[in-house]
Design a protein around this motif. Structure first.
Motif, mmCIF file in Angstrom:
data_model
loop_
_atom_site.group_PDB
_atom_site.id
_atom_site.type_symbol
_atom_site.label_atom_id
_atom_site.label_comp_id
_atom_site.label_asym_id
_atom_site.label_seq_id
_atom_site.Cartn_x
_atom_site.Cartn_y
_atom_site.Cartn_z
ATOM 1 N N THR A 25 0.961 -1.226 -0.004
ATOM 2 C CA THR A 25 0.033 0.098 0.086
ATOM 3 C C THR A 25 0.908 1.197 0.116
ATOM 4 O OG1 THR A 25 -0.249 0.056 2.388
ATOM 5 C CG2 THR A 25 -1.708 -1.206 1.229
ATOM 6 N N ILE A 26 0.373 2.376 0.532
ATOM 7 C CA ILE A 26 1.138 3.534 0.448
ATOM 8 C C ILE A 26 2.138 3.627 1.744
ATOM 9 C CG2 ILE A 26 1.206 6.134 0.197
ATOM 10 C CD1 ILE A 26 -1.676 5.773 -0.854
ATOM 11 N N PHE A 27 3.528 3.160 1.445
ATOM 12 C CA PHE A 27 4.444 3.030 2.426
ATOM 13 C C PHE A 27 5.692 4.156 2.146
ATOM 14 C CE2 PHE A 27 8.643 1.137 2.908
ATOM 15 C CZ PHE A 27 8.539 0.948 4.357
ATOM 16 N N SER A 28 6.278 4.286 3.115
ATOM 17 C CA SER A 28 7.667 5.301 3.204
ATOM 18 C C SER A 28 8.348 4.585 4.233
ATOM 19 C CB SER A 28 7.612 6.659 3.265
ATOM 20 O OG SER A 28 8.702 7.204 3.128
ATOM 21 N N ASN A 29 9.783 4.728 3.957
ATOM 22 C CA ASN A 29 10.821 4.475 5.068
ATOM 23 C C ASN A 29 11.547 5.524 5.524
ATOM 24 O OD1 ASN A 29 12.619 5.076 2.706
ATOM 25 N ND2 ASN A 29 13.916 3.741 3.207
ATOM 26 N N TYR A 30 10.900 6.934 5.078
ATOM 27 C CA TYR A 30 11.278 8.178 5.449
ATOM 28 C C TYR A 30 10.164 9.187 5.945
ATOM 29 C CZ TYR A 30 14.112 12.373 5.352
ATOM 30 O OH TYR A 30 14.485 13.608 5.504
ATOM 31 N N TYR A 31 9.468 9.332 5.133
ATOM 32 C CA TYR A 31 8.234 10.265 5.394
ATOM 33 C C TYR A 31 7.145 9.633 6.201
ATOM 34 C CZ TYR A 31 10.440 12.300 1.137
ATOM 35 O OH TYR A 31 11.489 12.618 0.292
ATOM 36 N N GLU A 32 6.999 10.684 7.121
ATOM 37 C CA GLU A 32 5.879 10.348 8.209
ATOM 38 C C GLU A 32 4.470 9.896 7.656
ATOM 39 O OE1 GLU A 32 5.515 13.523 10.960
ATOM 40 O OE2 GLU A 32 7.567 13.363 11.315
ATOM 41 N N VAL A 33 3.719 8.965 8.353
ATOM 42 C CA VAL A 33 2.277 8.581 8.000
ATOM 43 C C VAL A 33 1.457 9.913 7.965
ATOM 44 C CG1 VAL A 33 0.205 7.527 8.918
ATOM 45 C CG2 VAL A 33 2.339 6.397 9.061
ATOM 46 N N GLY A 34 0.689 10.150 7.042
ATOM 47 C CA GLY A 34 0.062 11.342 6.756
ATOM 48 C C GLY A 34 0.513 12.426 5.783
ATOM 49 N N THR A 35 1.749 11.965 5.221
ATOM 50 C CA THR A 35 2.481 12.929 4.414
ATOM 51 C C THR A 35 1.471 12.794 3.101
ATOM 52 O OG1 THR A 35 4.680 12.546 5.340
ATOM 53 C CG2 THR A 35 4.474 13.195 2.877
ATOM 54 N N ASN A 36 1.322 13.738 2.506
ATOM 55 C CA ASN A 36 0.400 14.029 1.289
ATOM 56 C C ASN A 36 1.151 13.913 -0.218
ATOM 57 O OD1 ASN A 36 -2.340 13.979 2.446
ATOM 58 N ND2 ASN A 36 -1.620 16.101 2.904
ATOM 59 N N LEU A 37 0.769 12.958 -1.165
ATOM 60 C CA LEU A 37 1.446 12.807 -2.177
ATOM 61 C C LEU A 37 0.385 13.489 -3.264
ATOM 62 C CD1 LEU A 37 2.438 9.199 -1.802
ATOM 63 C CD2 LEU A 37 3.658 10.941 -0.955
ATOM 64 N N TYR A 38 1.129 14.168 -4.343
ATOM 65 C CA TYR A 38 0.180 14.766 -5.315
ATOM 66 C C TYR A 38 1.189 14.416 -6.792
ATOM 67 C CZ TYR A 38 -1.424 17.519 -1.429
ATOM 68 O OH TYR A 38 -2.120 17.903 -0.539
ATOM 69 N N SER A 39 0.279 14.673 -7.886
ATOM 70 C CA SER A 39 0.646 14.463 -9.155
ATOM 71 C C SER A 39 1.377 15.806 -9.531
ATOM 72 C CB SER A 39 -0.225 14.040 -10.260
ATOM 73 O OG SER A 39 -1.305 14.893 -10.218
ATOM 74 N N ILE A 40 2.430 15.791 -10.682
ATOM 75 C CA ILE A 40 2.843 17.125 -11.008
ATOM 76 C C ILE A 40 2.167 17.376 -12.329
ATOM 77 C CG2 ILE A 40 5.067 18.140 -11.449
ATOM 78 C CD1 ILE A 40 6.357 16.035 -9.643
ATOM 79 N N PRO A 41 1.933 18.716 -12.422
ATOM 80 C CA PRO A 41 1.349 18.932 -14.019
ATOM 81 C C PRO A 41 2.659 18.604 -15.132
ATOM 82 C CG PRO A 41 1.178 20.710 -12.567
ATOM 83 C CD PRO A 41 1.984 19.750 -11.720
#
Length: 126
Positions: free
Chosen positions: A83-99
């Motif tokens: 699923t949406i996972f990170s080894n650095y960024y905290e839980v709750g960090t939002n991710l966006y597409s780039i135009p």
């Protein structure tokens, strides 16, 4: 005199045993403060929709739409979750597409309010 030598030999053997156990226990990786961080190929990984991205220091000045939020965090490589996972960024960090950039190539990571950095797909890293 013979009893005294046996007694001293037992004391010496016990001291060697205690030293050996103490030394090997101190070298163990099984204490609770040990993390497997050094085994990661990259230090800032995000897994999103089966793709693996690596965080950079490149600023992103324009974002498109929200595509997810970090749901799981771990520094142990064995805990990777699809699923949406990170080894650095905290839980709750939002991710966006780039135009004008495919989300298969790169995404934006919100590192603070209205401040974003680029994370690129690891397949593009040489």
């Amino acid at each position: 005199m013979n009893k005294r030598r046996k007694f001293i030999a037992k004391i010496v053997l016990m001291a060697i045993l205690i030293f050996t156990l103490t030394f090997t226990a101190g070298c163990s990786k099984n204490n609770s403060n040990y993390h497997e961080e050094k085994s990661w190929a990259f230090s800032k990984i995000i897994i999103l929709n089966g793709e693996t991205y690596v965080g950079t220091s490149d600023d992103v000045t324009s974002i498109d739409k929200k595509i997810g939020t970090i749901k799981y965090f771990s520094t142990r490589e064995t805990n990777i979750n699809n699923t949406i996972f990170s080894n650095y960024y905290e839980v709750g960090t939002n991710l966006y597409s780039i135009p004008n950039v495919s989300t298969k190539d790169a995404i934006a990571v919100e590192i603070s309010k209205n401040q974003y950095i680029k994370a690129i797909n690891k397949r593009l890293i040489h």
